[in-house]
Structures are given as structure tokens and as C-alpha cells.
Design a protein around this motif. Structure first.
Motif, mmCIF file in Angstrom:
data_model
loop_
_atom_site.group_PDB
_atom_site.id
_atom_site.type_symbol
_atom_site.label_atom_id
_atom_site.label_comp_id
_atom_site.label_asym_id
_atom_site.label_seq_id
_atom_site.Cartn_x
_atom_site.Cartn_y
_atom_site.Cartn_z
ATOM 1 N N ASP A 234 45.455 44.671 56.009
ATOM 2 C CA ASP A 234 46.495 43.855 56.616
ATOM 3 C C ASP A 234 46.518 42.517 55.904
ATOM 4 N N LEU A 235 47.716 41.997 55.684
ATOM 5 C CA LEU A 235 47.886 40.717 55.018
ATOM 6 C C LEU A 235 48.477 39.713 56.000
ATOM 7 N N ARG A 236 48.061 38.466 55.861
ATOM 8 C CA ARG A 236 48.619 37.367 56.641
ATOM 9 C C ARG A 236 48.951 36.245 55.676
ATOM 10 N N GLU A 237 50.028 35.536 55.995
ATOM 11 C CA GLU A 237 50.443 34.428 55.149
ATOM 12 C C GLU A 237 50.005 33.120 55.792
ATOM 13 N N ASP A 238 49.289 32.323 55.026
ATOM 14 C CA ASP A 238 48.803 31.023 55.475
ATOM 15 C C ASP A 238 49.545 29.960 54.671
ATOM 16 N N PRO A 239 50.076 28.913 55.329
ATOM 17 C CA PRO A 239 50.849 27.912 54.587
ATOM 18 C C PRO A 239 50.037 27.165 53.518
ATOM 19 N N ILE A 240 48.725 27.101 53.689
ATOM 20 C CA ILE A 240 47.892 26.381 52.724
ATOM 21 C C ILE A 240 47.271 27.335 51.705
ATOM 22 N N LYS A 241 46.659 28.418 52.180
ATOM 23 C CA LYS A 241 45.953 29.348 51.295
ATOM 24 C C LYS A 241 46.847 30.406 50.675
ATOM 25 N N GLY A 242 48.054 30.579 51.191
ATOM 26 C CA GLY A 242 48.936 31.626 50.694
ATOM 27 C C GLY A 242 48.654 32.940 51.407
ATOM 28 N N VAL A 243 48.902 34.055 50.727
ATOM 29 C CA VAL A 243 48.706 35.376 51.318
ATOM 30 C C VAL A 243 47.226 35.742 51.245
ATOM 31 N N ASN A 244 46.675 36.180 52.382
ATOM 32 C CA ASN A 244 45.263 36.547 52.460
ATOM 33 C C ASN A 244 45.109 37.908 53.104
ATOM 34 N N VAL A 245 44.025 38.573 52.764
ATOM 35 C CA VAL A 245 43.665 39.846 53.376
ATOM 36 C C VAL A 245 42.918 39.541 54.674
ATOM 37 N N VAL A 246 43.362 40.153 55.770
ATOM 38 C CA VAL A 246 42.704 39.965 57.061
ATOM 39 C C VAL A 246 41.285 40.549 56.977
ATOM 40 N N GLY A 247 40.311 39.761 57.411
ATOM 41 C CA GLY A 247 38.931 40.232 57.431
ATOM 42 C C GLY A 247 38.226 40.157 56.092
ATOM 43 N N VAL A 248 38.866 39.555 55.099
ATOM 44 C CA VAL A 248 38.236 39.450 53.783
ATOM 45 C C VAL A 248 37.012 38.533 53.887
ATOM 46 N N THR A 249 36.049 38.792 53.060
ATOM 47 C CA THR A 249 34.830 37.999 53.056
ATOM 48 C C THR A 249 34.928 36.901 52.005
ATOM 49 N N GLU A 250 34.709 35.674 52.436
ATOM 50 C CA GLU A 250 34.617 34.560 51.501
ATOM 51 C C GLU A 250 33.148 34.187 51.398
ATOM 52 N N VAL A 251 32.663 34.118 50.162
ATOM 53 C CA VAL A 251 31.249 33.856 49.931
ATOM 54 C C VAL A 251 31.112 32.630 49.035
ATOM 55 N N MET A 252 30.273 31.693 49.439
ATOM 56 C CA MET A 252 29.982 30.525 48.615
ATOM 57 C C MET A 252 28.987 30.961 47.534
ATOM 58 N N VAL A 253 29.315 30.651 46.290
ATOM 59 C CA VAL A 253 28.425 30.990 45.188
ATOM 60 C C VAL A 253 28.037 29.720 44.450
ATOM 61 N N THR A 254 26.908 29.796 43.755
ATOM 62 C CA THR A 254 26.439 28.614 43.036
ATOM 63 C C THR A 254 26.369 28.834 41.529
ATOM 64 N N GLY A 255 26.631 30.059 41.093
ATOM 65 C CA GLY A 255 26.570 30.321 39.661
ATOM 66 C C GLY A 255 27.140 31.671 39.304
ATOM 67 N N THR A 256 27.161 31.944 38.011
ATOM 68 C CA THR A 256 27.742 33.189 37.522
ATOM 69 C C THR A 256 26.969 34.415 37.987
ATOM 70 N N GLU A 257 25.652 34.270 38.172
ATOM 71 C CA GLU A 257 24.850 35.410 38.629
ATOM 72 C C GLU A 257 25.348 35.902 39.988
ATOM 73 N N ASP A 258 25.677 34.948 40.872
ATOM 74 C CA ASP A 258 26.197 35.307 42.199
ATOM 75 C C ASP A 258 27.514 36.067 42.079
ATOM 76 N N ILE A 259 28.366 35.624 41.177
ATOM 77 C CA ILE A 259 29.673 36.271 40.990
ATOM 78 C C ILE A 259 29.485 37.692 40.450
ATOM 79 N N PHE A 260 28.605 37.860 39.474
ATOM 80 C CA PHE A 260 28.351 39.198 38.930
ATOM 81 C C PHE A 260 27.776 40.128 39.989
ATOM 82 N N ARG A 261 26.906 39.594 40.840
ATOM 83 C CA ARG A 261 26.335 40.397 41.921
ATOM 84 C C ARG A 261 27.447 40.871 42.880
ATOM 85 N N LEU A 262 28.395 39.976 43.179
ATOM 86 C CA LEU A 262 29.520 40.347 44.047
ATOM 87 C C LEU A 262 30.431 41.375 43.368
ATOM 88 N N LEU A 263 30.639 41.226 42.062
ATOM 89 C CA LEU A 263 31.436 42.208 41.320
ATOM 90 C C LEU A 263 30.794 43.589 41.389
#
Length: 190
Positions: A5-34
Motif C-alpha cells: 500500500d502506498l500513501r502520499e505525504d506532503p513532505i516525504k512524497g510517496v511512501n510504502v505503508v509499513g516500510v522500515t526506515e533504518v539509521m545507518v552509519t556507514g557503507t557496511e550497514d547499507i550493504f548488510r541491508l541490501l
């Protein structure tokens, strides 16, 4: 999950409902998420591909730069990198898919067609230098990529093609698709 399901947010734009946002501190974190995302992506054997991805994958990385101005107020610059791995188009006769795989292939093709229609409309808008209706709402993929395709951004498309004569038609179509995408011109404002 069968659908998103998609929702439109005036600030963030179109987002996936229930999507996970994760704070990362480096490229290793991003590769792990990939890697985590790829493990959870549906892949199945087809006649033409040993591990055919049965869905598109989207990874968005948002970078925030904060600094304290001379007025002691925080200023923030935000940049977003969106990486999209599109599932390849499916020719039912070539893949010999049946049942669920056939339905998945049809859905992949529908979303790729909707994306192609958006790209064509954006190219037409660029060439005619006038506003043209862009059919972003024709699929969830195009709604999600609205800002990436025609927004305040720079877009790059990398096309995977094959030198095999067996894949000649697919390669030509992919190159035409990429060429149309290359013709889109957006005005990036900072």
C-alpha cells in the motif's frame, strides 16, 4: 507479502505503508541491508533464467547534512539516492511459465509498461517543452518513482543486456527503453 500500500505525504512524497526506515552509519550497514533485502526477494527458476527475480526492488538512501548557522538555528540539507532493480520483462512463450509464475510475469510486464509510458510522456514533455500528462498513477511502481523520474533530481539508468543472439530482441528493447529514459531532461534546483 502479496501487495503493498502506498500513501502520499506532503513532505516525504510517496511512501510504502509499513516500510522500515533504518539509521545507518556507514557503507557496511547499507550493504548488510541490501543483502537482507535480496534474501527476502522472491526468486524462482524459469526456462530462461535459473534465479529469476519475481519482483522489483527499491532501496532509498537519504543523506542528511546538518549544520548550525550563525543565528544558532540548525540548517539541514537532504539528498536521496534511489536504487531500483527492475525485474526483467517476461515473454510467456520463452519462459514457459504456468500458474503463479505466469501471473507474476504478467504483473511485471504491466508495471514495466506503465513505467515505459511515463518515460515516453516525460520524453514528449522534454521535446515539446510543454506540460504533458504523466501517468504516474497507472502503477504502484511509477507512483513510487514519481520524484525519481520527473522530480527535482538527476536520474541515471543502467541497462543489463546480453551479447547472446538468443536474447537479441530483449537486448534491443532494453536499449530502446534506456535511450528513451536518457532523453528525459529535468531541472534540478538546489
Amino acid at each position: 507479502k502479496d501487495h503493498i500500500d502506498l500513501r502520499e505525504d506532503p513532505i516525504k512524497g510517496v511512501n510504502v505503508v509499513g516500510v522500515t526506515e533504518v539509521m545507518v552509519t556507514g557503507t557496511e550497514d547499507i550493504f548488510r541491508l541490501l543483502q537482507f533485502g535480496n534474501k527476502n526477494r522472491t526468486k524462482e527458476h524459469t526456462w530462461v533464467n535459473e534465479a529469476s527475480s519475481r519482483s522489483h526492488a527499491v532501496l532509498q538512501v537519504q543523506v542528511e547534512k546538518r549544520r548550525i548557522a550563525q543565528t544558532d538555528q540548525q540548517e539541514m540539507e537532504v539528498g536521496r539516492l534511489t536504487l531500483i532493480d527492475l525485474a526483467g520483462s517476461e515473454r510467456a512463450a520463452a519462459t514457459k511459465n504456468r500458474g503463479v509464475r505466469l501471473v507474476e510475469g504478467a504483473n511485471i510486464n504491466k508495471s514495466l509498461l506503465a513505467l515505459g509510458n511515463c518515460i515516453n510522456a516525460l520524453c514528449e514533455q522534454t521535446q515539446k517543452q510543454k506540460t504533458v500528462h504523466i501517468p504516474y498513477r497507472n502503477s504502484k511502481l511509477t507512483r513510487l518513482l514519481k520524484d525519481t523520474l520527473g522530480g527535482n533530481c538527476r536520474t541515471v539508468m543502467i541497462a543489463a543486456v546480453s551479447p547472446s543472439v538468443v536474447c537479441f530482441d530483449d537486448t534491443v528493447n532494453t536499449l530502446k527503453y534506456a535511450d528513451r529514459a536518457k532523453q528525459i531532461k529535468t531541472v534540478v534546483q538546489r
